[in-house]
Design a protein around this motif. Structure first.
Motif, PDB file in Angstrom:
ATOM      1  N   ASP A 175       0.840  -1.203   0.000  1.00  0.00           N
ATOM      2  CA  ASP A 175       0.000   0.000   0.000  1.00  0.00           C
ATOM      3  C   ASP A 175       0.875   1.253   0.000  1.00  0.00           C
ATOM      4  O   ASP A 175       0.600   2.216  -0.725  1.00  0.00           O
ATOM      5  N   TYR A 176       1.940   1.225   0.801  1.00  0.00           N
ATOM      6  CA  TYR A 176       2.882   2.348   0.820  1.00  0.00           C
ATOM      7  C   TYR A 176       3.542   2.533  -0.545  1.00  0.00           C
ATOM      8  O   TYR A 176       3.653   3.657  -1.055  1.00  0.00           O
ATOM      9  N   VAL A 177       3.973   1.432  -1.143  1.00  0.00           N
ATOM     10  CA  VAL A 177       4.647   1.507  -2.446  1.00  0.00           C
ATOM     11  C   VAL A 177       3.705   2.086  -3.494  1.00  0.00           C
ATOM     12  O   VAL A 177       4.105   2.918  -4.323  1.00  0.00           O
ATOM     13  N   GLN A 178       2.450   1.680  -3.458  1.00  0.00           N
ATOM     14  CA  GLN A 178       1.475   2.203  -4.415  1.00  0.00           C
ATOM     15  C   GLN A 178       1.365   3.718  -4.288  1.00  0.00           C
ATOM     16  O   GLN A 178       1.353   4.441  -5.294  1.00  0.00           O
ATOM     17  N   ALA A 179       1.300   4.208  -3.050  1.00  0.00           N
ATOM     18  CA  ALA A 179       1.206   5.649  -2.839  1.00  0.00           C
ATOM     19  C   ALA A 179       2.501   6.351  -3.225  1.00  0.00           C
ATOM     20  O   ALA A 179       2.491   7.448  -3.787  1.00  0.00           O
ATOM     21  N   PHE A 180       3.640   5.711  -2.936  1.00  0.00           N
ATOM     22  CA  PHE A 180       4.923   6.314  -3.297  1.00  0.00           C
ATOM     23  C   PHE A 180       5.054   6.413  -4.807  1.00  0.00           C
ATOM     24  O   PHE A 180       5.508   7.439  -5.342  1.00  0.00           O
ATOM     25  N   ARG A 181       4.645   5.361  -5.497  1.00  0.00           N
ATOM     26  CA  ARG A 181       4.706   5.396  -6.961  1.00  0.00           C
ATOM     27  C   ARG A 181       3.688   6.383  -7.535  1.00  0.00           C
ATOM     28  O   ARG A 181       3.823   6.796  -8.698  1.00  0.00           O
ATOM     29  N   GLY A 182       2.718   6.756  -6.743  1.00  0.00           N
ATOM     30  CA  GLY A 182       1.761   7.774  -7.176  1.00  0.00           C
ATOM     31  C   GLY A 182       2.344   9.169  -7.189  1.00  0.00           C
ATOM     32  O   GLY A 182       1.674  10.122  -7.600  1.00  0.00           O
ATOM     33  N   THR A 183       3.602   9.294  -6.746  1.00  0.00           N
ATOM     34  CA  THR A 183       4.268  10.593  -6.750  1.00  0.00           C
ATOM     35  C   THR A 183       5.619  10.455  -7.452  1.00  0.00           C
ATOM     36  O   THR A 183       6.663  10.773  -6.888  1.00  0.00           O
ATOM     37  N   THR A 184       5.592   9.960  -8.688  1.00  0.00           N
ATOM     38  CA  THR A 184       6.830   9.831  -9.463  1.00  0.00           C
ATOM     39  C   THR A 184       7.456  11.197  -9.697  1.00  0.00           C
ATOM     40  O   THR A 184       8.654  11.309  -9.901  1.00  0.00           O
ATOM     41  N   HIS A 185       6.605  12.231  -9.656  1.00  0.00           N
ATOM     42  CA  HIS A 185       7.131  13.590  -9.735  1.00  0.00           C
ATOM     43  C   HIS A 185       7.118  14.182  -8.342  1.00  0.00           C
ATOM     44  O   HIS A 185       6.069  14.242  -7.699  1.00  0.00           O
ATOM     45  N   ARG A 186       8.282  14.577  -7.861  1.00  0.00           N
ATOM     46  CA  ARG A 186       8.348  15.247  -6.570  1.00  0.00           C
ATOM     47  C   ARG A 186       7.954  16.695  -6.801  1.00  0.00           C
ATOM     48  O   ARG A 186       8.733  17.499  -7.299  1.00  0.00           O
ATOM     49  N   GLY A 187       6.741  17.006  -6.488  1.00  0.00           N
ATOM     50  CA  GLY A 187       6.207  18.320  -6.798  1.00  0.00           C
ATOM     51  C   GLY A 187       6.890  19.430  -6.023  1.00  0.00           C
ATOM     52  O   GLY A 187       7.491  19.213  -4.977  1.00  0.00           O
ATOM     53  N   GLY A 188       6.791  20.623  -6.580  1.00  0.00           N
ATOM     54  CA  GLY A 188       7.367  21.768  -5.907  1.00  0.00           C
ATOM     55  C   GLY A 188       6.623  22.072  -4.611  1.00  0.00           C
ATOM     56  O   GLY A 188       5.470  21.711  -4.432  1.00  0.00           O
ATOM     57  N   GLY A 189       7.312  22.726  -3.717  1.00  0.00           N
ATOM     58  CA  GLY A 189       6.722  23.072  -2.430  1.00  0.00           C
ATOM     59  C   GLY A 189       7.813  23.360  -1.429  1.00  0.00           C
ATOM     60  O   GLY A 189       8.981  23.518  -1.783  1.00  0.00           O
ATOM     61  N   VAL A 190       7.422  23.406  -0.176  1.00  0.00           N
ATOM     62  CA  VAL A 190       8.389  23.691   0.872  1.00  0.00           C
ATOM     63  C   VAL A 190       9.056  22.396   1.311  1.00  0.00           C
ATOM     64  O   VAL A 190       8.389  21.398   1.560  1.00  0.00           O
ATOM     65  N   THR A 191      10.380  22.407   1.405  1.00  0.00           N
ATOM     66  CA  THR A 191      11.130  21.254   1.869  1.00  0.00           C
ATOM     67  C   THR A 191      12.280  21.730   2.745  1.00  0.00           C
ATOM     68  O   THR A 191      12.663  22.906   2.693  1.00  0.00           O
ATOM     69  N   TYR A 192      12.825  20.833   3.564  1.00  0.00           N
ATOM     70  CA  TYR A 192      13.909  21.218   4.460  1.00  0.00           C
ATOM     71  C   TYR A 192      15.243  21.022   3.769  1.00  0.00           C
ATOM     72  O   TYR A 192      15.547  19.938   3.262  1.00  0.00           O
ATOM     73  N   ASP A 193      16.066  22.062   3.740  1.00  0.00           N
ATOM     74  CA  ASP A 193      17.396  22.022   3.139  1.00  0.00           C
ATOM     75  C   ASP A 193      18.426  21.870   4.253  1.00  0.00           C
ATOM     76  O   ASP A 193      18.594  22.769   5.077  1.00  0.00           O
TER      77      ASP A 193
END
Length: 270
Positions: A175-193
């Motif tokens: 189930d996790y893998v299915q959701a992870f593969r649902g985001t093949t594009h890491r969309g723009g947004g706020v992330t920690y650098d």
């Protein structure tokens, strides 16, 4: 608690929904499968259209559990100011982390898109994680759990719920893998650098199939290792939930009560 279910609901039919999955149909360790139409997981719901929200209500949705922090919610709504949801839905804001906590950033910052962050995250914030599960336990009907992408925080919470329910660990991982593969594009947004030691705007990145496979293997192994060590009942007691709430959570995806009310009428097509 009787949770109405609409067996005609199509979890992929909410127009505009991102990375939406029904947690029904997963194999239980003691036989059978989880009930459909009880809990969905997804990415941020702002793209859902009015038609999509109508489809969600037809599927029986009553409660939205939002795992994002207030700044993320504001940013998403500023970008999509016309994304109002139906007034009849209950929305519970239950973030799973404190994005300004230096300890969280040091420990989990490098692993925000990886199950390696799950153990330290829930250890740091039992009061926050407990709030998520209280919101789910108190939901009067089917619920949607989401974060931004529907992958990491949502993956952590739904894995805990599925483990509590008694779903086979391999199925939780899938189930996790299915959701992870649902985001093949890491969309723009706020992330920690890590280098800057600050939250920054990320432009987004598309993974190749090979890159995605490598990430899936790493994360799947880490998730299974975490599940092997997790005692969801003990954790939820530590987080302040009482036995009735834990039982309600355990039964939410297992319950087989007959349809009632609006869901029963919908199932009859009336």
């Amino acid at each position: 608690m009787s949770i109405p279910v609409n067996p005609r609901s199509n979890p992929g039919a909410w127009d505009g929904a991102v990375n939406l999955h029904d947690l029904g149909g997963l194999p239980l360790e003691d036989g059978g499968t989880t009930a459909p139409g009880r809990v969905w997981r997804s990415g941020a719901p702002e793209p859902i259209t009015p038609t999509g929200w109508a489809e969600a209500l037809e599927a029986g949705l009553t409660t939205v559990v939002d795992l994002r922090n207030p700044a993320e919610i504001k940013q998403a709504r500023d970008r999509m100011p016309g994304s109002a949801r139906p007034s009849g839905l209950v929305t519970r804001s239950t973030p799973t982390e404190d994005p300004g906590d230096p300890h969280f950033l040091e420990t989990c910052g490098p692993w925000l898109d990886h199950p390696r962050s799950y153990a330290p995250n829930i250890a740091m914030y039992p009061h926050l994680v407990g709030g998520v599960f209280r919101a789910l336990a108190d939901a009067t009907g089917p619920a949607l759990v989401h974060c931004a992408a529907g992958r990491d925080r949502t993956g952590m919470i739904t894995a805990m719920l599925l483990s509590l329910t008694g779903v086979e660990h391999e199925a939780i991982a899938e189930d996790y893998v299915q959701a992870f593969r649902g985001t093949t594009h890491r969309g723009g947004g706020v992330t920690y650098d890590e280098e800057q030691g600050a939250w920054v705007q990320h432009p987004g990145k598309t993974w190749t199939a090979q890159q995605l496979d490598v990430r899936v293997r790493e994360r799947r192994a880490a998730l299974l290792g975490w599940l092997a060590e997790l005692d969801p009942v003990a954790y939820l007691r530590y987080a302040g939930l009482d036995e009735a709430q834990i039982a309600a959570l355990r039964d939410r995806l297992r319950a087989t009560e007959p349809l009632s009310g609006a869901a029963a009428r919908a199932a009859r097509g009336s």
